[in-house]
Design a protein around this motif. Structure first.
Motif, PDB file in Angstrom:
ATOM      1  N   SER A   1       2.981  -5.054   2.089  1.00  0.00           N
ATOM      2  CA  SER A   1       2.411  -6.218   2.770  1.00  0.00           C
ATOM      3  C   SER A   1       3.040  -6.424   4.142  1.00  0.00           C
ATOM      4  O   SER A   1       2.367  -6.783   5.090  1.00  0.00           O
ATOM      5  CB  SER A   1       2.574  -7.468   1.919  1.00  0.00           C
TER       6      SER A   1
ATOM      7  N   THR B   1      -8.948  -3.230   1.934  1.00  0.00           N
ATOM      8  CA  THR B   1      -8.709  -4.364   1.033  1.00  0.00           C
ATOM      9  C   THR B   1     -10.028  -5.044   0.699  1.00  0.00           C
ATOM     10  O   THR B   1     -10.858  -5.239   1.584  1.00  0.00           O
ATOM     11  CB  THR B   1      -7.776  -5.402   1.702  1.00  0.00           C
TER      12      THR B   1
ATOM     13  N   SER C   1      -6.409  -3.357  -3.109  1.00  0.00           N
ATOM     14  CA  SER C   1      -6.153  -2.641  -1.862  1.00  0.00           C
ATOM     15  C   SER C   1      -5.820  -1.195  -2.169  1.00  0.00           C
ATOM     16  O   SER C   1      -5.351  -0.865  -3.259  1.00  0.00           O
ATOM     17  CB  SER C   1      -5.043  -3.313  -1.049  1.00  0.00           C
ATOM     18  N   ASP C   2      -6.103  -0.354  -1.215  1.00  0.00           N
ATOM     19  CA  ASP C   2      -5.786   1.062  -1.389  1.00  0.00           C
ATOM     20  C   ASP C   2      -5.673   1.719  -0.019  1.00  0.00           C
ATOM     21  O   ASP C   2      -6.128   1.165   0.972  1.00  0.00           O
ATOM     22  CB  ASP C   2      -6.866   1.774  -2.218  1.00  0.00           C
TER      23      ASP C   2
ATOM     24  N   ALA D   1      -3.522   4.186  -4.837  1.00  0.00           N
ATOM     25  CA  ALA D   1      -3.596   3.651  -6.204  1.00  0.00           C
ATOM     26  C   ALA D   1      -3.668   4.760  -7.252  1.00  0.00           C
ATOM     27  O   ALA D   1      -3.393   4.538  -8.421  1.00  0.00           O
ATOM     28  CB  ALA D   1      -4.804   2.729  -6.331  1.00  0.00           C
TER      29      ALA D   1
ATOM     30  N   GLN E   1       1.165  -0.569  -7.441  1.00  0.00           N
ATOM     31  CA  GLN E   1       0.407  -0.908  -6.247  1.00  0.00           C
ATOM     32  C   GLN E   1       0.510   0.213  -5.211  1.00  0.00           C
ATOM     33  O   GLN E   1       1.478   0.932  -5.185  1.00  0.00           O
ATOM     34  CB  GLN E   1       0.977  -2.193  -5.637  1.00  0.00           C
TER      35      GLN E   1
ATOM     36  N   TYR F   1      -9.003   2.546 -12.336  1.00  0.00           N
ATOM     37  CA  TYR F   1      -8.976   2.357 -10.889  1.00  0.00           C
ATOM     38  C   TYR F   1     -10.360   2.081 -10.331  1.00  0.00           C
ATOM     39  O   TYR F   1     -11.371   2.295 -10.966  1.00  0.00           O
ATOM     40  CB  TYR F   1      -8.400   3.600 -10.202  1.00  0.00           C
TER      41      TYR F   1
END
Ligand SMILES: [Zn+2]
Length: 217
Positions: free
Chosen positions: A7, A50, A61-62, A92, A112, A201
């Motif tokens: 983040s 996201t 998110s990825d 992910a 994450q 996923y």
């Protein structure tokens, strides 16, 4: 030094991102999809995607590697402090292993995506080992965790050679080494790729179609 978290890192992408409407893969409601370019290295193009749903509060998110997209394995030999600063992009669906430390990070609800370096990956394993130690119910378990903690600390201080392996069936995750001679990049066979865990996923595909595929185990 504590590594940057996913983040915190995302704050650096301001100014180069797009936002659009999409359909929530969970409830079918109206959701927002944002895509940001991540500047990793000159020959890679990585997007941070996201999805946020206004209706059910789903947040996904990825990271997506726009140039690769095939099953891949990165193997990096870590032999000095400089190698610890090699970049690690975990999507992910990436699995990360350090055989010398018996450390394994597989896809799953708790795993994450993140962008960090090798040192940052070691800190994540250190946190996990400390948590396990706190939860241990026998002296033997606690001792085993303490041994793992000591090994990881040695690796963080650059006092131990080890191998870090990142595998991804979709080719999204990657390791970008400080020294190109220490990395091996292999395309995985279909059989090898099918043995990798993917967890439950959701594949985010950037681009015009803004297609979102949901895949359960
Ligand atoms: Zn929703």
């Amino acid at each position: 030094m504590k590594p940057k978290s996913f983040s915190q890192a995302s704050n650096h992408f301001e100014g180069d991102f797009t936002e659009a409407e999409t359909i929530c893969p969970s409830c079918g409601g109206k959701a927002k999809i944002t895509q940001a370019h991540v500047d990793v290295a000159f020959f890679y193009e990585v997007l941070l995607v996201t999805v946020k749903c206004e209706k059910c509060n789903l947040k996904l998110s990825d990271v997506i590697n726009m140039k690769f997209g095939k099953p891949v394995r990165f193997t990096l030999q870590v032999k000095d402090l400089k190698d610890l600063t090699s970049k690690v992009i975990r999507s992910a669906t990436s699995t990360i292993r350090i055989p010398e430390l018996n450390a394994l990070l597989e896809p799953g609800p708790a795993a994450q995506p993140f962008i960090t370096n090798v040192e940052g990956v070691l800190y994540r394993f250190l946190d996990a080992a400390q948590t396990l130690k706190n939860w241990s119910t026998t002296p033997q378990q606690a001792k085993k965790c303490q041994q793992a903690i000591q090994s990881i600390q040695m690796a963080i201080e650059g006092r131990m050679n080890f191998t870090i392996i990142l595998e991804d069936p979709f080719g999204n995750g990657m390791i970008i080494p400080q020294n190109q001679e220490k990395i091996k990049i292999e395309e995985l066979s279909e059989e090898e790729a099918s043995k990798l865990k993917t967890g439950s996923y959701i594949i985010l595909r950037p681009g015009k179609a803004r297609e979102i595929l949901r895949q359960e185990d």
